[in-house]
Design a protein around this motif. Structure first.
Motif, mmCIF file in Angstrom:
data_model
loop_
_atom_site.group_PDB
_atom_site.id
_atom_site.type_symbol
_atom_site.label_atom_id
_atom_site.label_comp_id
_atom_site.label_asym_id
_atom_site.label_seq_id
_atom_site.Cartn_x
_atom_site.Cartn_y
_atom_site.Cartn_z
ATOM 1 N N PHE A 107 0.803 -1.218 0.000
ATOM 2 C CA PHE A 107 0.000 0.000 0.000
ATOM 3 C C PHE A 107 0.838 1.272 0.000
ATOM 4 N N ARG A 108 2.117 1.171 0.352
ATOM 5 C CA ARG A 108 2.979 2.346 0.362
ATOM 6 C C ARG A 108 2.984 2.950 -1.043
ATOM 7 N N GLY A 109 2.684 4.239 -1.114
ATOM 8 C CA GLY A 109 2.611 4.908 -2.410
ATOM 9 C C GLY A 109 1.258 4.784 -3.085
ATOM 10 N N HIS A 110 0.334 4.059 -2.448
ATOM 11 C CA HIS A 110 -1.008 3.874 -3.002
ATOM 12 C C HIS A 110 -2.052 4.199 -1.932
ATOM 13 N N TRP A 111 -1.786 5.219 -1.148
ATOM 14 C CA TRP A 111 -2.648 5.598 -0.025
ATOM 15 C C TRP A 111 -2.957 7.077 -0.161
ATOM 16 N N TYR A 112 -4.220 7.406 -0.365
ATOM 17 C CA TYR A 112 -4.613 8.769 -0.665
ATOM 18 C C TYR A 112 -5.696 9.247 0.309
ATOM 19 N N PRO A 113 -5.299 9.738 1.475
ATOM 20 C CA PRO A 113 -6.288 10.178 2.471
ATOM 21 C C PRO A 113 -7.258 11.244 1.964
ATOM 22 N N ASP A 114 -6.803 12.095 1.036
ATOM 23 C CA ASP A 114 -7.680 13.142 0.492
ATOM 24 C C ASP A 114 -8.658 12.619 -0.546
ATOM 25 N N ASN A 115 -8.405 11.420 -1.060
ATOM 26 C CA ASN A 115 -9.264 10.806 -2.076
ATOM 27 C C ASN A 115 -9.274 9.287 -1.841
ATOM 28 N N PRO A 116 -9.971 8.809 -0.785
ATOM 29 C CA PRO A 116 -9.896 7.408 -0.368
ATOM 30 C C PRO A 116 -10.275 6.388 -1.442
ATOM 31 N N ILE A 117 -11.091 6.764 -2.399
ATOM 32 C CA ILE A 117 -11.510 5.807 -3.421
ATOM 33 C C ILE A 117 -10.387 5.565 -4.436
ATOM 34 N N LYS A 118 -9.513 6.534 -4.607
ATOM 35 C CA LYS A 118 -8.403 6.381 -5.549
ATOM 36 C C LYS A 118 -7.508 5.220 -5.089
ATOM 37 N N HIS A 128 -15.114 -13.706 -0.978
ATOM 38 C CA HIS A 128 -15.197 -12.507 -0.148
ATOM 39 C C HIS A 128 -14.256 -11.434 -0.691
ATOM 40 N N THR A 129 -14.599 -10.215 -0.358
ATOM 41 C CA THR A 129 -13.842 -9.054 -0.806
ATOM 42 C C THR A 129 -13.651 -8.139 0.389
ATOM 43 N N MET A 130 -12.450 -7.605 0.519
ATOM 44 C CA MET A 130 -12.178 -6.626 1.574
ATOM 45 C C MET A 130 -11.477 -5.434 0.931
ATOM 46 N N TRP A 131 -12.000 -4.249 1.221
ATOM 47 C CA TRP A 131 -11.397 -3.014 0.739
ATOM 48 C C TRP A 131 -10.743 -2.327 1.922
ATOM 49 N N VAL A 132 -9.469 -2.033 1.803
ATOM 50 C CA VAL A 132 -8.721 -1.354 2.855
ATOM 51 C C VAL A 132 -8.432 0.055 2.338
ATOM 52 N N ASP A 133 -9.205 1.007 2.820
ATOM 53 C CA ASP A 133 -9.108 2.387 2.364
ATOM 54 C C ASP A 133 -8.803 3.313 3.536
ATOM 55 N N PRO A 134 -8.305 4.511 3.251
ATOM 56 C CA PRO A 134 -8.073 5.466 4.331
ATOM 57 C C PRO A 134 -9.346 5.693 5.149
ATOM 58 N N ALA A 135 -9.230 5.480 6.451
ATOM 59 C CA ALA A 135 -10.316 5.680 7.431
ATOM 60 C C ALA A 135 -11.460 4.675 7.316
ATOM 61 N N GLU A 136 -11.294 3.610 6.503
ATOM 62 C CA GLU A 136 -12.402 2.662 6.348
ATOM 63 C C GLU A 136 -11.915 1.303 5.838
ATOM 64 N N VAL A 137 -12.408 0.260 6.486
ATOM 65 C CA VAL A 137 -12.176 -1.109 6.010
ATOM 66 C C VAL A 137 -13.547 -1.750 5.892
ATOM 67 N N ARG A 138 -13.859 -2.229 4.690
ATOM 68 C CA ARG A 138 -15.170 -2.844 4.441
ATOM 69 C C ARG A 138 -14.964 -4.243 3.890
ATOM 70 N N CYS A 139 -15.938 -5.112 4.163
ATOM 71 C CA CYS A 139 -15.865 -6.493 3.718
ATOM 72 C C CYS A 139 -17.222 -6.900 3.149
ATOM 73 N N ARG A 140 -17.190 -7.825 2.218
ATOM 74 C CA ARG A 140 -18.423 -8.368 1.653
ATOM 75 C C ARG A 140 -18.230 -9.855 1.434
ATOM 76 N N TYR A 141 -19.177 -10.648 1.898
ATOM 77 C CA TYR A 141 -19.183 -12.087 1.637
ATOM 78 C C TYR A 141 -20.055 -12.338 0.422
ATOM 79 N N GLY A 142 -19.567 -13.104 -0.521
ATOM 80 C CA GLY A 142 -20.311 -13.353 -1.730
ATOM 81 C C GLY A 142 -20.281 -12.132 -2.624
ATOM 82 N N ASP A 143 -20.922 -12.240 -3.772
ATOM 83 C CA ASP A 143 -20.965 -11.129 -4.705
ATOM 84 C C ASP A 143 -22.298 -10.392 -4.688
#
Length: 111
Positions: free
Chosen positions: A39-50, A89-104
């Motif tokens: 994640f180093r170099g791929h962390w954008y607190p001002d634009n978490p979706i990027k 399952h899918t897990m998104w690790v974003d600035p200020a938020e970690v979300r998970c989803r089981y299944g599609d």
């Protein structure tokens, strides 16, 4: 970034039921290190979706074993299947938020 990675790794570690505590701790240590490096170099607190797709941990039919999970397993001298994680399952690790989803088809939830 560190707080979000710790939350993601802790959540995944709690899903592992079949392994000894020592093995799970070693896996968690290795996974934390690899995610921090990735994640180093791929962390954008001002634009978490990027960069969200790059920071995604995904296990599904086309790619059963997420590369970072597989690497942490190899470094911990265990097999990916030993983790006993949900097959899809899918897990998104974003600035200020970690979300998970089981299944599609299910909704994602906050970790």
């Amino acid at each position: 970034m560190k707080r979000e990675i710790v939350a993601a790794v802790h959540f995944l570690s709690r899903l592992i039921r079949k392994l000894e505590k020592q093995k799970v701790e070693e896996f968690a240590k290795r996974l934390t290190a690899t995610l921090q490096e990735k994640f180093r170099g791929h962390w954008y607190p001002d634009n978490p979706i990027k960069g969200q797709a790059y920071r995604c941990i995904r296990v599904n039919r086309p790619q059963w074993e997420d590369p970072e999970l597989r690497w942490a397993c190899e470094e911990s001298r265990m097999l990916f299947c030993d983790l006993g994680l949900p097959w899809v399952h899918t897990m998104w690790v974003d600035p200020a938020e970690v979300r998970c989803r089981y299944g599609d088809e299910n909704d994602a939830f906050m970790v």
